[in-house]
Design a protein around this motif. Structure first.
Motif, mmCIF file in Angstrom:
data_model
loop_
_atom_site.group_PDB
_atom_site.id
_atom_site.type_symbol
_atom_site.label_atom_id
_atom_site.label_comp_id
_atom_site.label_asym_id
_atom_site.label_seq_id
_atom_site.Cartn_x
_atom_site.Cartn_y
_atom_site.Cartn_z
ATOM 1 N N UNK A 112 -10.633 -32.881 51.669
ATOM 2 C CA UNK A 112 -10.897 -34.172 51.035
ATOM 3 C C UNK A 112 -10.670 -34.092 49.525
ATOM 4 N N UNK A 113 -11.105 -32.984 48.927
ATOM 5 C CA UNK A 113 -10.936 -32.836 47.478
ATOM 6 C C UNK A 113 -9.462 -32.791 47.090
ATOM 7 N N UNK A 114 -8.649 -32.158 47.936
ATOM 8 C CA UNK A 114 -7.215 -32.071 47.644
ATOM 9 C C UNK A 114 -6.552 -33.431 47.779
ATOM 10 N N UNK A 115 -6.966 -34.217 48.759
ATOM 11 C CA UNK A 115 -6.384 -35.555 48.937
ATOM 12 C C UNK A 115 -6.680 -36.422 47.717
ATOM 13 N N UNK A 116 -7.891 -36.306 47.168
ATOM 14 C CA UNK A 116 -8.289 -37.146 46.037
ATOM 15 C C UNK A 116 -7.481 -36.865 44.779
ATOM 16 N N UNK A 117 -6.858 -35.700 44.706
ATOM 17 C CA UNK A 117 -6.012 -35.399 43.548
ATOM 18 C C UNK A 117 -4.838 -36.369 43.432
ATOM 19 N N UNK A 118 -4.406 -36.929 44.579
ATOM 20 C CA UNK A 118 -3.177 -37.720 44.608
ATOM 21 C C UNK A 118 -3.420 -39.222 44.748
ATOM 22 N N UNK A 119 -4.679 -39.646 44.739
ATOM 23 C CA UNK A 119 -4.980 -41.076 44.890
ATOM 24 C C UNK A 119 -5.454 -41.620 43.549
ATOM 25 N N UNK A 120 -4.663 -42.477 42.922
ATOM 26 C CA UNK A 120 -5.024 -42.972 41.580
ATOM 27 C C UNK A 120 -6.229 -43.903 41.566
ATOM 28 N N UNK A 128 -18.929 -43.147 44.089
ATOM 29 C CA UNK A 128 -20.372 -43.271 43.888
ATOM 30 C C UNK A 128 -21.122 -42.153 44.598
ATOM 31 N N UNK A 129 -20.684 -41.820 45.808
ATOM 32 C CA UNK A 129 -21.354 -40.764 46.572
ATOM 33 C C UNK A 129 -21.152 -39.401 45.907
ATOM 34 N N UNK A 130 -19.958 -39.171 45.386
ATOM 35 C CA UNK A 130 -19.691 -37.911 44.685
ATOM 36 C C UNK A 130 -20.532 -37.825 43.415
ATOM 37 N N UNK A 141 -12.219 -32.662 42.182
ATOM 38 C CA UNK A 141 -11.074 -32.360 41.310
ATOM 39 C C UNK A 141 -11.147 -33.190 40.034
ATOM 40 N N UNK A 142 -10.435 -32.746 38.997
ATOM 41 C CA UNK A 142 -10.458 -33.431 37.718
ATOM 42 C C UNK A 142 -9.979 -34.881 37.851
ATOM 43 N N UNK A 143 -9.009 -35.109 38.759
ATOM 44 C CA UNK A 143 -8.477 -36.465 38.938
ATOM 45 C C UNK A 143 -9.556 -37.430 39.419
ATOM 46 N N UNK A 146 -12.144 -38.083 36.528
ATOM 47 C CA UNK A 146 -11.673 -39.038 35.521
ATOM 48 C C UNK A 146 -12.023 -40.464 35.938
ATOM 49 N N UNK A 147 -11.864 -40.751 37.247
ATOM 50 C CA UNK A 147 -12.185 -42.098 37.728
ATOM 51 C C UNK A 147 -13.687 -42.363 37.678
ATOM 52 N N UNK A 148 -14.485 -41.328 37.875
ATOM 53 C CA UNK A 148 -15.944 -41.473 37.754
ATOM 54 C C UNK A 148 -16.319 -41.699 36.301
ATOM 55 N N UNK A 149 -15.742 -40.895 35.400
ATOM 56 C CA UNK A 149 -16.048 -41.008 33.963
ATOM 57 C C UNK A 149 -15.646 -42.380 33.424
ATOM 58 N N UNK A 150 -14.577 -42.924 33.978
ATOM 59 C CA UNK A 150 -14.095 -44.206 33.493
ATOM 60 C C UNK A 150 -15.167 -45.287 33.625
ATOM 61 N N UNK A 151 -16.014 -45.159 34.637
ATOM 62 C CA UNK A 151 -17.081 -46.132 34.830
ATOM 63 C C UNK A 151 -18.438 -45.647 34.385
#
Length: 571
Positions: A112-120, A128-130, A141-143, A146-151
């Motif tokens: 799951x973590x690897x898949x999230x690297x490629x989903x913008x 939210x759960x993470x 992953x950092x990707x 970044x989406x969590x930090x954005x909010x």
């Protein structure tokens, strides 16, 4: 694997319930193994072979899961790299929906973590759960982060804060390093941007414009709160590091990008040439009405000590050229631009603190009186230098600077900042009395000459020319005159002790003890106290410490041709 129940695969709960309610546990276990084993006919005989080698089924199945997981991760990467965008996003999101159900299972979590690297744009419920689960957040992953930090700006601030603190600490270490005579300003822009903390911040920002804006806001806030100009350096270094990585979507939206890029080229060459001067002037003059806040960003870029250092060096080189060519400064328009940039950099904090984004008015006296006075001093230096070559010539040393120059230094912060660099020029020219006179004028101006970066340079100058200073019996006088009133400051004391450490091999123990007696270390930090005690022990034992001092040589420096002095005192 309790998470398997979520995707319809029998897990520990099912097995526990089955064994509790069955009449024949062995048969129930055998049926469970048949239903959940690897459905590969050729594998069954091999399992007995593994039994003969005492390899239990848990280890075998665990290794199979590892192999399959790595194969799946590789296929996910292939989907990302080879599938058309629409099909790629559909497949990745479908796989994430299925794999996220077992994300808390340590063996399956990497999928799951690897898949999230490629989903913008990951689904908000997943993010939210993470965010709520500390272990998942650490593994994400950092990707995805970044989406969590954005909010969540506060969470991003918590991540960035330790890196910013470490960066400032590393800069302070460089400024106060007493084991070597490394020059703070000898670091090239490329070396500065390869700094591990700069790279960490750039990696955290990625291509995310919102995170870049947040980072700049943190830097502005910290700069206003602390007045530490190293945050201005970091602001420029982050922008230019993104520029080098061709993160164009961020660079193109930063209005100070082209200005910083042009200035960075000047810093790299230690000089603002005429062509780049016109470009920089175009940026400053091109700020339109309603965009005045851009001037605050440009001022912060110019407040970077490396930018100010380059501007002051350029100014002195231009003055030397004017003196040699018998031209007045007013004949060269580049002087006005250099003054504007220095003045903007020195007024960056005030401009941002008051939100008054207007360029400070440049005093015409700086061009018509201040610069000609310095040029006149340079002409006198050249006359004395040529006169000394004549047989039987009696050459009088310059003993003081003109009163008009003294007044300008006292009244004008920009003039005082430039004069610190002229002081360096004077000592490099062996004009010791002129050097002392300039320092005496600077101490009356205020605090400009006592900022850490300028004191670092002054200490290096004194240490480099200590033989010449000691021959004129001026060391104690310089310490008392220039540093005396400022010794109550922690940083000034630290710089002074760094000076004593660098010159200890050239100064006799009695003089060193006399100098140390002027310092009060009560209330100082451990580093300062330890330096003081070490110097005192060395002086008391009448010998140097058992340490070597390496040199960071700037090959472009006019001092590069000066031979290294030999030690006067040896153990």
């Amino acid at each position: 694997m309790t998470e398997l129940n979520k995707i319809g695969i029998a897990g520990p709960e099912y097995l526990r319930e089955t064994l509790t309610n069955c009449s024949d546990p062995l048969k129930a276990i055998e049926e469970f193994q048949e239903q959940n084993s690897i459905l590969l006919p050729s594998l069954k005989p091999a399992l007995h072979f593994l039994d003969l080698h005492s390899i239990n089924r848990v280890d075998f199945h665990t290794s199979v899961v590892d192999v399959l997981r790595e194969a799946l991760i590789k296929q996910i990467t292939d989907v990302h790299e080879n599938e058309p965008e629409s099909e790629r996003m559909r497949k990745l999101n479908e796989m994430l929906d299925k794999s996220f159900l077992v994300i808390r299972d340590k063996k399956l979590q990497p999928v799951a973590m690897h898949i999230m690297k490629f989903i913008p744009e990951i689904k908000k419920e997943y993010l939210s759960e993470i965010e709520k689960d500390e272990e998942l957040y650490k593994a994400a992953p950092r990707e995805a982060k970044r989406q969590i930090w954005q909010g969540n700006q506060s969470l991003f601030g918590d991540e960035v804060s330790p890196i910013l603190n470490s960066y400032i600490k590393s800069k302070r270490t460089l400024l106060f390093d007493h084991k070597t005579r490394k020059n703070f300003f000898n670091l090239s822009p490329k070396v500065r941007r390869s700094d591990e903390f700069v790279q960490q911040l750039v990696d955290m920002i990625g291509h995310n414009i919102d995170l870049y804006d947040m980072t700049l806001q943190f830097l502005r806030t910290l700069y206003l709160r602390t007045r530490n100009i190293q945050y201005c350096t970091l602001r420029s270094d982050i922008l230019m590091a993104l520029h080098e990585q061709e993160v164009n979507d961020i660079c193109s939206m930063d209005p100070s990008h082209k200005f910083a890029w042009c200035l960075d080229a000047c810093i790299r060459e230690h000089f603002v040439d005429n062509k780049r001067a016109k470009e920089l002037q175009g940026f400053l003059d091109g700020i339109k009405k309603g965009q005045e806040e851009v001037l605050g960003d440009l001022a912060m870029v110019l407040a970077d000590p490396y930018a100010l250092h380059t501007c002051c060096q350029t100014l002195l080189k231009l003055l030397h050229t004017s003196a040699s060519g018998e031209n007045l400064p007013r004949a060269n328009g580049d002087y006005i631009l250099i003054f504007r940039m220095i003045q903007l950099g020195l007024n960056a904090w005030t401009m941002m603190d008051t939100a008054n984004f207007k360029e400070p008015k440049l005093s015409h006296k700086l061009i018509t009186q201040f610069l000609p006075a310095i040029e006149s001093l340079m002409v006198d230096e050249q006359i004395r230098s040529h006169s000394q070559r004549l047989p039987d010539a009696v050459v009088e040393s310059a003993e003081d600077i003109p009163s008009t120059l003294h007044k300008t230094i006292t009244d004008n912060e920009t003039a005082a900042y430039i004069m610190v660099y002229y002081a360096s020029h004077a000592i490099n020219s062996k004009e010791i009395l002129l050097y002392v006179s300039v320092l005496d004028a600077l101490k009356h101006e205020g605090d400009v000459a006592y900022c850490d970066t300028l004191l670092h340079n002054l200490v290096n100058d004194i240490a480099t020319h200590i033989d010449f200073i000691m021959a004129a019996n001026n060391l104690v006088y310089i310490v008392d005159m220039f540093f005396g009133d400022k010794m109550n400051r922690d940083s000034t004391t630290h710089h002074l002790l760094r000076l004593f450490w660098l010159i200890q091999r050239k100064v006799s123990p009695p003089i060193m003890l006399e100098l140390l007696a002027r310092i009060n270390i009560e209330g100082q930090d451990d580093v300062v106290c330890n330096m003081y005690k070490s110097l005192q022990e060395v002086a008391d034992s009448a010998g140097p410490p058992d340490t070597s001092m390496s040199m960071d040589v700037d090959m472009e420096s006019p001092l590069s041709s000066v031979p290294m002095p030999t030690p006067m005192y040896t153990s």
